[in-house]
Each structure stands twice: as structure tokens, then as C-alpha cells.
Design a protein around this motif. Structure first.
Motif, PDB file in Angstrom:
ATOM      1  N   HIS A   1     -24.660  -0.259 -18.721  1.00  0.00           N
ATOM      2  CA  HIS A   1     -24.619   1.105 -19.247  1.00  0.00           C
ATOM      3  C   HIS A   1     -23.510   1.913 -18.569  1.00  0.00           C
ATOM      4  O   HIS A   1     -22.730   2.594 -19.230  1.00  0.00           O
ATOM      5  N   GLU A   2     -23.417   1.810 -17.261  1.00  0.00           N
ATOM      6  CA  GLU A   2     -22.379   2.524 -16.530  1.00  0.00           C
ATOM      7  C   GLU A   2     -20.991   2.009 -16.902  1.00  0.00           C
ATOM      8  O   GLU A   2     -20.036   2.758 -16.983  1.00  0.00           O
ATOM      9  N   GLU A   3     -20.888   0.705 -17.129  1.00  0.00           N
ATOM     10  CA  GLU A   3     -19.612   0.112 -17.518  1.00  0.00           C
ATOM     11  C   GLU A   3     -19.177   0.631 -18.889  1.00  0.00           C
ATOM     12  O   GLU A   3     -18.011   0.938 -19.107  1.00  0.00           O
ATOM     13  N   ALA A   4     -20.120   0.755 -19.806  1.00  0.00           N
ATOM     14  CA  ALA A   4     -19.801   1.291 -21.130  1.00  0.00           C
ATOM     15  C   ALA A   4     -19.351   2.738 -21.020  1.00  0.00           C
ATOM     16  O   ALA A   4     -18.392   3.158 -21.682  1.00  0.00           O
ATOM     17  N   LEU A   5     -20.004   3.514 -20.179  1.00  0.00           N
ATOM     18  CA  LEU A   5     -19.599   4.911 -19.992  1.00  0.00           C
ATOM     19  C   LEU A   5     -18.207   5.011 -19.376  1.00  0.00           C
ATOM     20  O   LEU A   5     -17.418   5.885 -19.731  1.00  0.00           O
ATOM     21  N   ARG A   6     -17.889   4.106 -18.466  1.00  0.00           N
ATOM     22  CA  ARG A   6     -16.565   4.113 -17.839  1.00  0.00           C
ATOM     23  C   ARG A   6     -15.479   3.859 -18.880  1.00  0.00           C
ATOM     24  O   ARG A   6     -14.413   4.472 -18.852  1.00  0.00           O
ATOM     25  N   HIS A   7     -15.741   2.966 -19.824  1.00  0.00           N
ATOM     26  CA  HIS A   7     -14.757   2.651 -20.854  1.00  0.00           C
ATOM     27  C   HIS A   7     -14.638   3.749 -21.902  1.00  0.00           C
ATOM     28  O   HIS A   7     -13.682   3.767 -22.670  1.00  0.00           O
ATOM     29  N   MET A   8     -15.602   4.650 -21.946  1.00  0.00           N
ATOM     30  CA  MET A   8     -15.572   5.728 -22.933  1.00  0.00           C
ATOM     31  C   MET A   8     -14.938   7.006 -22.382  1.00  0.00           C
ATOM     32  O   MET A   8     -14.811   7.991 -23.106  1.00  0.00           O
ATOM     33  N   LYS A   9     -14.536   6.997 -21.115  1.00  0.00           N
ATOM     34  CA  LYS A   9     -13.906   8.184 -20.537  1.00  0.00           C
ATOM     35  C   LYS A   9     -12.565   8.456 -21.203  1.00  0.00           C
ATOM     36  O   LYS A   9     -11.844   7.538 -21.588  1.00  0.00           O
TER      37      LYS A   9
END
Length: 112
Positions: free
Chosen positions: A73-81
């Protein structure tokens, strides 16, 4: 996915079909629920399906997998920045477009 479970398909028209899951989904579009063999109450798969090719509905060899990411989940959020340099890339692309429209410089060098 184990064959022999229960397959429940709901068509877009609301028709509900219940069959034995043999490893392949039906070719029609709809909402699908696949339950394990026996009296399992938790579905192994549930979701809307639409296949452009009937071969895509073959679930006979599928299995679970691990992405290897400790925090997906955190990895997906990082890629959406948002990219802070996006305006710069857009300006450079615009500049390259403008420069490509300029007429070529005539060759005025002396020829022997």
C-alpha cells in the motif's frame, strides 16, 4: 484454483447461474463468485469479468503470488506522488516543439 467448487455468475441482465467450477469461467460478461469445494462460505474469487478472448477465462492453473514488497500500500502511494519536475519537462517539450517549427538556417558558407 481447485476445480469442483461452486461458480455463481450474475449476468448484466440480473440472471443468476450456479454451476460447478471446472477451472474455466463462462465466456459471458458478468459478476463471478468462485467458492472452494465443500461448504466454504468465503469466496476464493469475486469480481466483474469481461474477456475479449475466451482463453483468458482459464483459471485452472492460477495460484496466489507475492509481489515481494513489504508494504504494497505504501509502495503504491509512493508511485502516485506528483512529480515536482513535471512543469520543467512540459516546458522543455514545448520548447522542442517550437524549435522544430523554425525554418532551417540557409547555408551561406563559401564553396570552393
Amino acid at each position: 484454483m481447485p476445480a469442483g467448487g461452486k461458480l455463481i455468475q450474475t449476468t448484466p441482465g440480473g440472471e443468476r447461474r450456479e454451476t460447478v467450477f471446472n477451472g474455466r469461467l463462462l465466456e459471458e460478461t458478468g459478476y463471478v463468485e468462485i467458492f472452494p469445494p465443500g461448504e466454504g462460505k468465503t469466496p476464493l474469487f469475486q469480481g466483474s469479468v469481461w474477456f475479449s478472448d475466451a482463453r483468458m477465462g482459464d483459471f485452472s492453473h492460477c495460484s496466489t503470488f507475492d509481489t515481494g514488497l513489504p508494504q504494497p500500500h505504501e509502495e503504491a502511494l509512493r508511485h502516485m506522488k506528483r512529480d515536482p519536475l513535471a512543469p520543467l519537462w512540459l516546458a522543455l517539450a514545448f520548447l522542442a516543439l517550437i524549435l522544430s517549427w523554425l525554418p532551417p538556417v540557409p547555408d551561406i558558407s563559401l564553396r570552393p
